[in-house]
Structure formats: C-alpha cells, structure tokens
Design a protein around this motif. Structure first.
Motif, mmCIF file in Angstrom:
data_model
loop_
_atom_site.group_PDB
_atom_site.id
_atom_site.type_symbol
_atom_site.label_atom_id
_atom_site.label_comp_id
_atom_site.label_asym_id
_atom_site.label_seq_id
_atom_site.Cartn_x
_atom_site.Cartn_y
_atom_site.Cartn_z
ATOM 1 N N THR A 31 3.026 13.911 8.895
ATOM 2 C CA THR A 31 1.667 12.958 8.747
ATOM 3 C C THR A 31 2.159 11.649 8.426
ATOM 4 O O THR A 31 2.936 11.554 7.307
ATOM 5 C CB THR A 31 0.944 13.531 7.706
ATOM 6 N N LYS A 32 1.383 10.458 8.853
ATOM 7 C CA LYS A 32 1.769 9.203 8.485
ATOM 8 C C LYS A 32 1.410 9.008 7.148
ATOM 9 O O LYS A 32 0.632 9.528 6.671
ATOM 10 C CB LYS A 32 1.167 8.197 9.483
ATOM 11 N N ALA A 42 -0.087 0.286 1.466
ATOM 12 C CA ALA A 42 -0.557 -1.128 1.214
ATOM 13 C C ALA A 42 0.415 -1.977 0.908
ATOM 14 O O ALA A 42 1.491 -1.568 0.368
ATOM 15 C CB ALA A 42 -1.663 -0.661 0.146
ATOM 16 N N VAL A 43 0.085 -3.328 0.999
ATOM 17 C CA VAL A 43 0.943 -4.211 0.744
ATOM 18 C C VAL A 43 0.470 -5.208 -0.016
ATOM 19 O O VAL A 43 -0.741 -5.821 0.084
ATOM 20 C CB VAL A 43 1.396 -4.900 1.981
ATOM 21 N N VAL A 44 1.241 -5.694 -1.425
ATOM 22 C CA VAL A 44 0.785 -6.740 -2.193
ATOM 23 C C VAL A 44 1.608 -7.956 -1.830
ATOM 24 O O VAL A 44 2.715 -7.985 -1.807
ATOM 25 C CB VAL A 44 1.082 -6.385 -3.663
ATOM 26 N N GLY A 45 0.901 -8.836 -1.422
ATOM 27 C CA GLY A 45 1.299 -10.143 -1.072
ATOM 28 C C GLY A 45 1.280 -10.289 0.425
ATOM 29 O O GLY A 45 1.776 -9.136 1.081
ATOM 30 N N TYR A 46 0.771 -11.290 1.024
ATOM 31 C CA TYR A 46 0.753 -11.370 2.400
ATOM 32 C C TYR A 46 1.134 -13.032 2.943
ATOM 33 O O TYR A 46 0.658 -13.455 3.798
ATOM 34 C CB TYR A 46 -0.855 -11.320 2.950
ATOM 35 N N HIS A 59 6.481 -7.292 6.197
ATOM 36 C CA HIS A 59 6.163 -5.735 6.197
ATOM 37 C C HIS A 59 4.925 -5.175 6.764
ATOM 38 O O HIS A 59 5.144 -4.321 7.358
ATOM 39 C CB HIS A 59 6.155 -5.358 4.669
ATOM 40 N N THR A 60 4.107 -5.901 6.919
ATOM 41 C CA THR A 60 2.481 -5.386 7.473
ATOM 42 C C THR A 60 2.981 -5.259 9.042
ATOM 43 O O THR A 60 2.561 -4.246 9.659
ATOM 44 C CB THR A 60 1.526 -6.318 7.317
ATOM 45 N N ARG A 61 3.747 -6.352 9.630
ATOM 46 C CA ARG A 61 4.007 -6.063 11.054
ATOM 47 C C ARG A 61 4.712 -4.797 11.317
ATOM 48 O O ARG A 61 4.371 -4.156 12.360
ATOM 49 C CB ARG A 61 4.616 -7.381 11.563
ATOM 50 N N HIS A 62 5.929 -4.431 10.593
ATOM 51 C CA HIS A 62 6.728 -3.362 10.789
ATOM 52 C C HIS A 62 5.835 -2.115 10.268
ATOM 53 O O HIS A 62 6.131 -1.056 11.067
ATOM 54 C CB HIS A 62 7.994 -3.751 9.909
ATOM 55 N N ILE A 63 4.981 -2.096 9.448
ATOM 56 C CA ILE A 63 4.265 -0.743 9.311
ATOM 57 C C ILE A 63 3.273 -0.571 10.208
ATOM 58 O O ILE A 63 3.120 0.581 10.774
ATOM 59 C CB ILE A 63 3.507 -0.965 7.873
ATOM 60 N N GLU A 81 1.120 4.123 7.976
ATOM 61 C CA GLU A 81 -0.234 3.551 8.711
ATOM 62 C C GLU A 81 -0.497 2.774 7.550
ATOM 63 O O GLU A 81 -0.756 2.856 6.181
ATOM 64 C CB GLU A 81 -1.178 4.960 8.703
ATOM 65 N N LEU A 82 -0.688 1.517 8.046
ATOM 66 C CA LEU A 82 -1.075 0.358 6.960
ATOM 67 C C LEU A 82 -2.599 0.756 6.698
ATOM 68 O O LEU A 82 -3.651 0.563 7.523
ATOM 69 C CB LEU A 82 -0.966 -1.084 7.725
ATOM 70 N N LYS A 83 -2.930 0.736 5.162
ATOM 71 C CA LYS A 83 -4.313 0.752 4.695
ATOM 72 C C LYS A 83 -4.730 -0.647 4.309
ATOM 73 O O LYS A 83 -6.193 -0.679 4.341
ATOM 74 C CB LYS A 83 -4.259 1.762 3.602
ATOM 75 N N GLY A 84 -3.931 -1.604 4.027
ATOM 76 C CA GLY A 84 -4.643 -2.774 3.770
ATOM 77 C C GLY A 84 -3.645 -3.513 2.870
ATOM 78 O O GLY A 84 -2.457 -3.224 2.551
ATOM 79 N N ILE A 85 -3.953 -4.866 2.454
ATOM 80 C CA ILE A 85 -3.323 -5.677 1.749
ATOM 81 C C ILE A 85 -4.109 -6.458 0.625
ATOM 82 O O ILE A 85 -5.400 -6.160 0.575
ATOM 83 C CB ILE A 85 -2.673 -6.901 2.448
ATOM 84 N N TRP A 86 -3.440 -6.941 -0.445
ATOM 85 C CA TRP A 86 -3.918 -7.602 -1.544
ATOM 86 C C TRP A 86 -3.131 -8.707 -1.755
ATOM 87 O O TRP A 86 -1.850 -8.689 -2.068
ATOM 88 C CB TRP A 86 -4.194 -6.895 -2.708
#
Length: 79
Positions: free
Chosen positions: A3-4, A8-12, A19-23, A30-35
C-alpha cells in the motif's frame, strides 16, 4: 502488493517542490498535500493541482498522512 504511504510536505519552495514532484511520481508514496507559511507558495501548489492544508496543525491531524517531509530553508532548522 504494498500500500502506498501517505506523505505530506512542509515547505513548498525549491526543495519542497522537488520532493513533491518525486512523491507524485513514486510507486510507493502518495502525496496528501503540502503546507507552507508563505501564501505565494501555497498558491503555487494550488496552481499545480496539489492539496494545501489550511494549517500545520491540520496537516498533522490528517490520519492519512504517515510520513511528513520537512523541506524548509537551513536558517530555520532547529539546532
């Protein structure tokens, strides 16, 4: 089949976007979101179709998030 993991990523900024591109291209995450504390960075994430949490606390409260990547500038790292 595994299961993936929800991430979540802090800092965009530069590294957070990296990081988000690679996730997003990962077979195991599975990317859930960022803050990000900066509204302009949150807006950029929305423009890229990425979920943005309304607060850091909301990110931490999301039970689907199993891993948090902290991608903030070196000068704001804690000692």
């Amino acid at each position: 089949m595994c299961t993936k993991k929800g991430v979540a990523v802090v800092g965009y900024g530069g590294m957070g976007a990296w990081h988000t591109r690679h996730i997003l291209n990962s077979d195991v995450c599975e990317l859930k979101g960022i803050w990000d504390i900066k509204e302009s960075r949150r807006d950029a994430a929305v423009e890229n179709g990425i979920h943005v949490y309304s607060s850091f606390e909301e990110l931490l409260a999301d039970a689907s998030v199993e891993i948090v990547t902290v991608a903030v500038p070196n000068d704001v790292h804690k000692p």
